[in-house]
Design a protein around this motif. Structure first.
Motif: not given
Length: 305
Positions: A44-46, A52-74
């Motif tokens: 899963x890459x998306x 309104x969910x207030x989950x953007x921070x969790x998603x953003x933190x995970x993507x920023x720290x992941x070694x694959x980088x932002x471009x690997x995720x949707x």
């Protein structure tokens, strides 16, 4: 229009970030990270989130720290939802402000798919379409779309979007399960029984995100209800799901998800779960294909697809 998104999208509405920032948040980091990492390992890459969910921070933190980088995720996010306590009209300023808030929370400079979370029929379709094009041209979003939108309004939006050569994404409730009576909330769109709407999406090749693909509250609740609490039509539908699960040797949830994915190549299922074993089970929907007759047998009688 084919997308680079995984057919199964991870829903994150339960991953409430405190604070809602990608730079740091304290909950629910461990639990959320386990699901997010597991999802990536499963292909899963998306990720689906919303202001309104207030989950953007969790998603953003995970993507920023992941070694694959932002471009690997949707990343899919949404804005323009009315307040939970009072309804304020949708305006250009509100939409632009919420987009910037989402970008800040996600810690990214663009969102792959940005959806208007809730249509405001009082606002002319031309205005919303023009705002949509403005967001695209800003570079802050790569695709635009609409959630909980009626077919009539979608057609209106597209009439104006065609001038800018924009193909919108669409997101509504869609599943093969017994339909609960009444609206989920005012303006919510469940197109499970609406063959005209589904045919329109399929024939025009519009990318579609099916939310609540396993029903509201889980498939198990439908099965566990006492016989007397279910309608005859619901009984038949549940029996059909059970029969197909036995035929293909997969759980009922897998049959329900496969039904969505086989509707059209651009149909995606947004699956929200906090358990890796459930997510792993759901991914089995990608490993087989029901026969056309079996798949069509699950379609509601009003549907031709």
């Amino acid at each position: 229009m084919k997308s680079e998104m995984s057919r199964i999208v991870l829903g994150t509405d339960w991953m409430i970030a405190v604070p809602n920032l990608a730079s740091w948040n304290i909950v629910p980091t461990k639990r959320a990270d386990a699901i997010l990492n597991g999802a990536v390992e499963m292909g899963i890459n998306s990720f689906d989130t919303a202001r309104i969910y207030r989950s953007e921070g969790v998603v953003g933190r995970f993507v920023r720290k992941h070694p694959l980088g932002r471009g690997a995720f949707r990343i899919i996010s949404k804005g323009g939802h009315p307040s939970l306590f009072w309804r304020t009209p949708l305006t250009r300023g509100k939409l632009l402000r919420q987009l910037d808030d989402s970008l800040r929370a996600l810690g990214t400079d663009y969102i792959d798919v940005y959806l208007l979370h809730y249509d405001d029929p009082k606002v002319p379709a031309q205005a919303i379409a023009e705002w949509s094009v403005e967001l695209l041209r800003s570079g802050k979003v790569h695709n635009i779309g609409y959630s909980n939108v009626s077919l009539a309004r979608l057609k209106e939006f597209r009439a104006y979007l065609r001038e800018a050569n924009v193909v919108p994404w669409v997101s509504n409730e869609f599943n093969a399960l017994p339909v609960k009576d009444g609206e989920r909330w005012k303006g919510a769109q469940n197109i499970s029984r609406d063959g005209t709407y589904v045919d329109y999406l399929r024939e025009d090749g519009l990318p579609f995100l099916a939310y609540s693909p396993l029903g509201r509250g889980g498939l198990k609740k439908y099965i566990d209800h006492r016989l007397a609490e279910r309608k005859l039509e619901d009984e038949r539908r549940i029996s059909r799901l059970i029969s197909l699960g036995q035929k293909y040797s997969v759980p009922l949830s897998v049959i329900a998800l496969n039904y969505i994915l086989q509707t059209a190549p651009n149909f995606h299922a947004v699956v929200g779960t906090s358990r890796l074993d459930h997510l792993k089970e759901n991914m089995r929907a990608l490993t087989f294909q029901m026969s056309e007759g079996d798949r069509n047998g699950l379609a509601f009688s009003s549907c031709s697809y």
